[in-house]
Design an enzyme around this catalytic site. Structure first.
Site, mmCIF file in Angstrom:
data_model
loop_
_atom_site.group_PDB
_atom_site.id
_atom_site.type_symbol
_atom_site.label_atom_id
_atom_site.label_comp_id
_atom_site.label_asym_id
_atom_site.label_seq_id
_atom_site.Cartn_x
_atom_site.Cartn_y
_atom_site.Cartn_z
ATOM 1 N N LYS A 10 -14.557 -5.035 48.536
ATOM 2 C CA LYS A 10 -15.954 -5.179 48.140
ATOM 3 C C LYS A 10 -16.740 -4.015 48.694
ATOM 4 O O LYS A 10 -16.345 -3.417 49.702
ATOM 5 C CB LYS A 10 -16.544 -6.492 48.683
ATOM 6 C CG LYS A 10 -17.773 -6.979 47.955
ATOM 7 C CD LYS A 10 -17.421 -7.697 46.665
ATOM 8 C CE LYS A 10 -18.623 -8.222 45.943
ATOM 9 N NZ LYS A 10 -18.233 -9.120 44.846
HETATM 10 P P1 NAD Z 1 -27.569 -10.047 39.033
HETATM 11 O O1 NAD Z 1 -28.179 -8.997 39.870
HETATM 12 O O2 NAD Z 1 -27.230 -9.729 37.621
HETATM 13 O O3 NAD Z 1 -28.488 -11.350 39.000
HETATM 14 C C1 NAD Z 1 -28.931 -11.993 40.160
HETATM 15 C C2 NAD Z 1 -29.939 -13.048 39.760
HETATM 16 O O4 NAD Z 1 -30.344 -13.765 40.909
HETATM 17 C C3 NAD Z 1 -31.223 -12.483 39.149
HETATM 18 O O5 NAD Z 1 -31.683 -13.359 38.154
HETATM 19 C C4 NAD Z 1 -32.189 -12.466 40.326
HETATM 20 O O6 NAD Z 1 -33.544 -12.497 39.939
HETATM 21 C C5 NAD Z 1 -31.769 -13.754 41.017
HETATM 22 N N1 NAD Z 1 -32.136 -13.788 42.427
HETATM 23 C C6 NAD Z 1 -32.079 -12.812 43.356
HETATM 24 N N2 NAD Z 1 -32.517 -13.258 44.528
HETATM 25 C C7 NAD Z 1 -32.860 -14.546 44.344
HETATM 26 C C8 NAD Z 1 -33.382 -15.556 45.181
HETATM 27 N N3 NAD Z 1 -33.662 -15.301 46.451
HETATM 28 N N4 NAD Z 1 -33.572 -16.777 44.641
HETATM 29 C C9 NAD Z 1 -33.290 -17.027 43.357
HETATM 30 N N5 NAD Z 1 -32.795 -16.125 42.514
HETATM 31 C C10 NAD Z 1 -32.599 -14.898 43.006
HETATM 32 O O7 NAD Z 1 -26.281 -10.530 39.846
HETATM 33 P P2 NAD Z 1 -24.994 -11.256 39.267
HETATM 34 O O8 NAD Z 1 -24.013 -10.211 38.896
HETATM 35 O O9 NAD Z 1 -25.389 -12.294 38.286
HETATM 36 O O10 NAD Z 1 -24.425 -11.944 40.590
HETATM 37 C C11 NAD Z 1 -24.922 -13.184 41.068
HETATM 38 C C12 NAD Z 1 -23.911 -13.786 42.013
HETATM 39 O O11 NAD Z 1 -22.652 -13.944 41.326
HETATM 40 C C13 NAD Z 1 -23.578 -12.956 43.249
HETATM 41 O O12 NAD Z 1 -23.298 -13.827 44.317
HETATM 42 C C14 NAD Z 1 -22.313 -12.215 42.861
HETATM 43 O O13 NAD Z 1 -21.533 -11.829 43.972
HETATM 44 C C15 NAD Z 1 -21.619 -13.293 42.049
HETATM 45 N N6 NAD Z 1 -20.597 -12.772 41.130
HETATM 46 C C16 NAD Z 1 -20.925 -11.877 40.159
HETATM 47 C C17 NAD Z 1 -19.938 -11.425 39.305
HETATM 48 C C18 NAD Z 1 -20.223 -10.485 38.162
HETATM 49 O O14 NAD Z 1 -19.327 -10.251 37.337
HETATM 50 N N7 NAD Z 1 -21.445 -9.959 38.021
HETATM 51 C C19 NAD Z 1 -18.607 -11.868 39.457
HETATM 52 C C20 NAD Z 1 -18.324 -12.794 40.449
HETATM 53 C C21 NAD Z 1 -19.327 -13.246 41.280
#
Ligand code: NAD
Length: 421
Positions: A114
């Site tokens: 990561k």
């Molecule tokens: P992203 O940046 O696309 O979206 C994050 C979302 O969370 C946004 O809508 C943002 O406004 C919201 N957010 C941020 N801080 C917040 C808070 N304090 N309270 C409420 N909402 C809040 O990120 P993502 O890629 O969707 O990732 C989200 C989670 O999923 C992370 O934990 C990431 O590690 C995990 N994840 C993502 C992927 C991927 O393929 N993108 C894969 C596995 C896991």
């Protein structure tokens, strides 16, 4: 280095201690000896680099970037790149180890890694974001690559960032789009990658409900986060007849007792960049969203969303961990004791790394799959992993999380033994 997990209730556990605690619970079940515990918990390499960058106004800013390579017993290491103000070495270490267990659980030939940069991406212009990304790759290009460690998007990064990374990495090493996944489809990306994590949450929610003898149309849902994971989970679940009553992003929560119009919210977000001022719903806080009287919660934003101080307010009976590490161990234990079924992150959000694997395979074969093939293979891999976790949970009489860790640890241990020390 003390690799023992601290006991609960002493001081708040840091992110990596939380993962180690989950690891130890599973390791206890299979009687894993101490030497293996130390080996499998400890990251292979941790890199901290300075990222000096000129901002648009001419100021010099020096950021800090991290890459933690946790384990490569089963193949090249794999894991996202996060741009967020909370990023630190401990968090990246935790997320890197989760990737090891995730890739092993869904049985794709990778290890775990990561990376991240401590920065608020909302404060950056597109050009600043590009300069930061290229500078970071200048600093770590030698330790990443298609056969070593393959980054991908995570919070705060997207397909465009992945294109910059490919371009910068190739300046040193020559053409090889398999050096990074999550690229735009027109730049050697895979169809279905962008939707994969959220879609995977939806597919697995469906399977879990079936096991619990319930139907999506009778299941009310609240989703925290409306970024890549949350929005695609919402789309898939809406199309599968789940009743989504609330979603949220950093601007707050949006609730409708009759069910939200998800296609309208997706259009609104594309147009406005976030859900802020979305008119056709009642505004609630992110904390209120978590406490809603719904059947299913899908935390898909930040780590530690459900903790000791808010766990008593949770009313949902099922939680799908779209985000990584969204439930703190105290809360996890409390929820388990109270009969809440938690589908753990290393399974629930594994759709993203699974389709990243498909992208890497396609890049290496100079061949492109159609969307149907991607979706079918994704469904097949996630279904097998789900069935195995369900079975292990029954066999060992443990939570789905502990069952998932048991399966993953066994696979990484076996690969380590086969490879020799
Ligand atoms: P992203 O940046 O696309 O979206 C994050 C979302 O969370 C946004 O809508 C943002 O406004 C919201 N957010 C941020 N801080 C917040 C808070 N304090 N309270 C409420 N909402 C809040 O990120 P993502 O890629 O969707 O990732 C989200 C989670 O999923 C992370 O934990 C990431 O590690 C995990 N994840 C993502 C992927 C991927 O393929 N993108 C894969 C596995 C896991």
């Amino acid at each position: 280095m003390n690799t023992a997990a601290p006991a609960l209730g002493k001081k708040p556990l840091k992110a990596n201690e939380c993962v180690q605690l989950y690891f130890d619970r599973a390791a206890d079940q299979i009687g894993l000896d101490d030497s293996f515990r130390r080996l499998l918990k400890m990251p292979r390499r941790e890199v901290t680099v300075e990222v000096p960058v000129e901002m648009d106004d001419g100021r010099l800013e020096t950021l800090v970037g991290f890459r933690v390579q946790h384990n490569n017993a089963r193949g090249p290491m794999k894991g996202g790149l996060r741009y967020h103000w909370d990023v630190d070495l401990d968090e990246v270490r935790a997320l890197a180890s989760l990737m090891t267990w995730k890739t092993a659980l869904v049985n794709i030939p990778y290890g775990g890694a990561k990376g991240g940069i401590c920065v608020d991406p909302r404060s950056l212009s597109r050009k600043e974001m590009e300069r930061i990304t290229r500078k970071f790759i200048d600093q770590i290009h030698e330790i990443v690559g298609p056969d070593k460690d393959i980054p991908a998007p995570d919070m705060g990064t997207n397909a465009e960032v992945m294109s910059w990374i490919r371009n910068q990495w190739e300046k040193y090493h020559g053409f090889n789009p398999a050096c990074i996944t999550g690229k735009p489809v027109e730049d050697y990306g895979a169809r279905g990658r962008e939707e994969a994590t959220g879609r995977g949450c939806g597919i697995l929610a469906f399977k879990l409900l079936k096991r619990l003898g319930r139907k999506p149309s009778d299941c009310s849902v609240a989703i925290q986060g409306f970024g890549n994971v949350g929005s695609h989970a919402a789309k898939f679940m809406h199309e599968s007849e789940f009743k989504i009553h609330a979603v949220s992003d950093i601007s707050g929560g949006y609730f409708n007792a009759e069910g939200l119009d998800i296609p309208d919210m997706l259009t609104y977000t594309i147009k406005n960049g976030s859900l802020e001022h979305y008119p056709s719903a009642e505004k609630i806080s992110n904390e209120e969203l978590l406490a809603l009287d719904v059947n299913m919660l899908v935390p898909s934003a930040i780590g530690n969303a459900i903790r000791e101080d808010n766990m008593h307010s949770i009313k949902a009976q099922v939680i799908i961990e779209g985000a990584n590490n969204p439930i703190h161990p105290e809360a996890d234990e409390y929820l388990y004791k109270n009969g809440v079924v938690v589908l753990p992150d290393i399974l629930a959000n594994a759709g993203g790394v699974t389709v990243s694997y498909f992208e890497w395979v396609q890049n290496r074969q100079y061949y492109s799959w159609d969307l149907n093939r991607v979706r079918q293979q994704l469904d097949s891999i996630l279904s097998s992993a789900f069935e195995e976790v369900w079975q292990a949970s029954n066999d060992f009489n443990v939570s789905l999380r502990t069952a998932a860790f048991i399966l993953a640890i066994k696979r990484v241990k076996r690969a380590t033994e086969l490879g020799g020390f």
